[in-house]
Design a protein around this motif. Structure first.
Motif, PDB file in Angstrom:
ATOM      1  N   ARG A  36     -57.182  -2.971  -4.449  1.00 21.24           N
ATOM      2  CA  ARG A  36     -56.457  -2.374  -3.309  1.00 21.24           C
ATOM      3  C   ARG A  36     -55.108  -1.827  -3.780  1.00 21.24           C
ATOM      4  O   ARG A  36     -54.706  -0.736  -3.400  1.00 21.24           O
ATOM      5  CB  ARG A  36     -56.206  -3.420  -2.222  1.00 21.24           C
ATOM      6  CG  ARG A  36     -57.410  -3.725  -1.402  1.00 21.24           C
ATOM      7  CD  ARG A  36     -57.051  -4.858  -0.413  1.00 21.24           C
ATOM      8  NE  ARG A  36     -57.936  -4.747   0.705  1.00 21.24           N
ATOM      9  CZ  ARG A  36     -57.587  -4.292   1.900  1.00 21.24           C
ATOM     10  NH1 ARG A  36     -56.348  -3.972   2.164  1.00 21.24           N
ATOM     11  NH2 ARG A  36     -58.468  -4.190   2.858  1.00 21.24           N
ATOM     12  N   GLU A  40     -53.769   2.096  -3.626  1.00 22.84           N
ATOM     13  CA  GLU A  40     -52.496   2.443  -2.993  1.00 22.84           C
ATOM     14  C   GLU A  40     -51.527   3.077  -3.987  1.00 22.84           C
ATOM     15  O   GLU A  40     -50.842   4.052  -3.673  1.00 22.84           O
ATOM     16  CB  GLU A  40     -51.889   1.212  -2.331  1.00 22.84           C
ATOM     17  CG  GLU A  40     -52.671   0.772  -1.105  1.00 22.84           C
ATOM     18  CD  GLU A  40     -52.178  -0.522  -0.496  1.00 22.84           C
ATOM     19  OE1 GLU A  40     -51.486  -1.310  -1.192  1.00 22.84           O
ATOM     20  OE2 GLU A  40     -52.487  -0.762   0.676  1.00 22.84           O
ATOM     21  N   ARG A  54     -53.739   1.049  10.935  1.00 13.77           N
ATOM     22  CA  ARG A  54     -53.626  -0.073   9.995  1.00 13.77           C
ATOM     23  C   ARG A  54     -54.993  -0.585   9.561  1.00 13.77           C
ATOM     24  O   ARG A  54     -55.270  -0.698   8.369  1.00 13.77           O
ATOM     25  CB  ARG A  54     -52.813  -1.185  10.637  1.00 13.77           C
ATOM     26  CG  ARG A  54     -52.570  -2.326   9.703  1.00 13.77           C
ATOM     27  CD  ARG A  54     -51.601  -3.330  10.300  1.00 13.77           C
ATOM     28  NE  ARG A  54     -51.416  -4.401   9.344  1.00 13.77           N
ATOM     29  CZ  ARG A  54     -51.376  -5.666   9.669  1.00 13.77           C
ATOM     30  NH1 ARG A  54     -51.465  -6.029  10.927  1.00 13.77           N
ATOM     31  NH2 ARG A  54     -51.214  -6.580   8.743  1.00 13.77           N
ATOM     32  N   GLU A  55     -55.857  -0.902  10.516  1.00 14.11           N
ATOM     33  CA  GLU A  55     -57.179  -1.452  10.178  1.00 14.11           C
ATOM     34  C   GLU A  55     -58.070  -0.402   9.519  1.00 14.11           C
ATOM     35  O   GLU A  55     -58.734  -0.667   8.525  1.00 14.11           O
ATOM     36  CB  GLU A  55     -57.859  -2.005  11.438  1.00 14.11           C
ATOM     37  CG  GLU A  55     -59.182  -2.694  11.131  1.00 14.11           C
ATOM     38  CD  GLU A  55     -59.812  -3.287  12.374  1.00 14.11           C
ATOM     39  OE1 GLU A  55     -61.026  -3.531  12.324  1.00 14.11           O
ATOM     40  OE2 GLU A  55     -59.103  -3.499  13.380  1.00 14.11           O
ATOM     41  N   GLY A  58     -56.891   0.293   6.017  1.00 11.02           N
ATOM     42  CA  GLY A  58     -57.275  -0.833   5.166  1.00 11.02           C
ATOM     43  C   GLY A  58     -58.743  -0.781   4.768  1.00 11.02           C
ATOM     44  O   GLY A  58     -59.105  -1.059   3.623  1.00 11.02           O
ATOM     45  N   SER A  62     -60.232  -0.324   1.048  1.00  8.25           N
ATOM     46  CA  SER A  62     -61.235  -1.258   0.540  1.00  8.25           C
ATOM     47  C   SER A  62     -62.489  -0.539   0.061  1.00  8.25           C
ATOM     48  O   SER A  62     -63.131  -0.964  -0.891  1.00  8.25           O
ATOM     49  CB  SER A  62     -61.625  -2.272   1.623  1.00  8.25           C
ATOM     50  OG  SER A  62     -60.542  -3.095   1.931  1.00  8.25           O
TER      51      SER A  62
END
Length: 158
Positions: A36, A40, A54-55, A58, A62
């Protein structure tokens, strides 16, 4: 039958299995976190933003992580294939040749996956524990062995 003696052995085996499971789970969590961080860091350095809330963001990060590993594996395989086609890599399909092919493919895969992590400052292999090295080397050796087997099959089908 002495149940005390057997119960102690069962307890010892159970404790060992629990410790192994916990340490393996910890290594997997660390690896996922590193991947991760790599996604990023690459996004930041290239100026590309990963969109979404956000979710959602993410989840995308992933999902991109395994694609980095896949790209590294494909790159190593492509490099090996080009080397074989140009005569730089390869040779007669002997046991020694297969071992050299397996070790070289594994080493290239290790470098392709761990090199960028070190360059991005996410992971420093010099600071790894033996368990970290084992968790990293085993799948790369399997990759190298599979590459060597496929190379041997290709040569034997000529």
């Amino acid at each position: 039958m002495d149940t005390t003696r057997h119960g102690g052995a069962e307890q010892g085996v159970g404790d060992a299995a629990r410790r192994l499971t916990e340490s393996t789970a910890n290594l997997v969590r660390q690896d996922v976190d590193r991947v991760r961080e790599a996604v990023e860091a690459l996004a930041d350095r290239t100026g590309v933003s990963v969109p979404g809330g956000r979710e959602e963001r993410g989840n995308r990060i992933s999902g991109l992580g395994p694609l980095l590993g896949l790209a590294a594996g494909l790159g190593v395989g492509l490099g090996r294939g080009i080397g074989v086609l140009t005569g730089v890599a390869g040779g007669p399909p002997t046991r020694t040749g297969a071992c050299v092919a397996a070790v070289s493919a594994a080493a290239a895969a290790l470098a392709a996956s761990d090199g960028p992590m070190a360059a991005l400052g996410i992971s420093d292999p010099k600071e790894w524990e033996p368990a970290d090295w084992a968790a990293d080397i085993v799948p790369h050796r399997a990759y190298g062995a599979a590459t060597a087997v496929l190379h041997g099959l290709r040569r034997s089908c000529r």
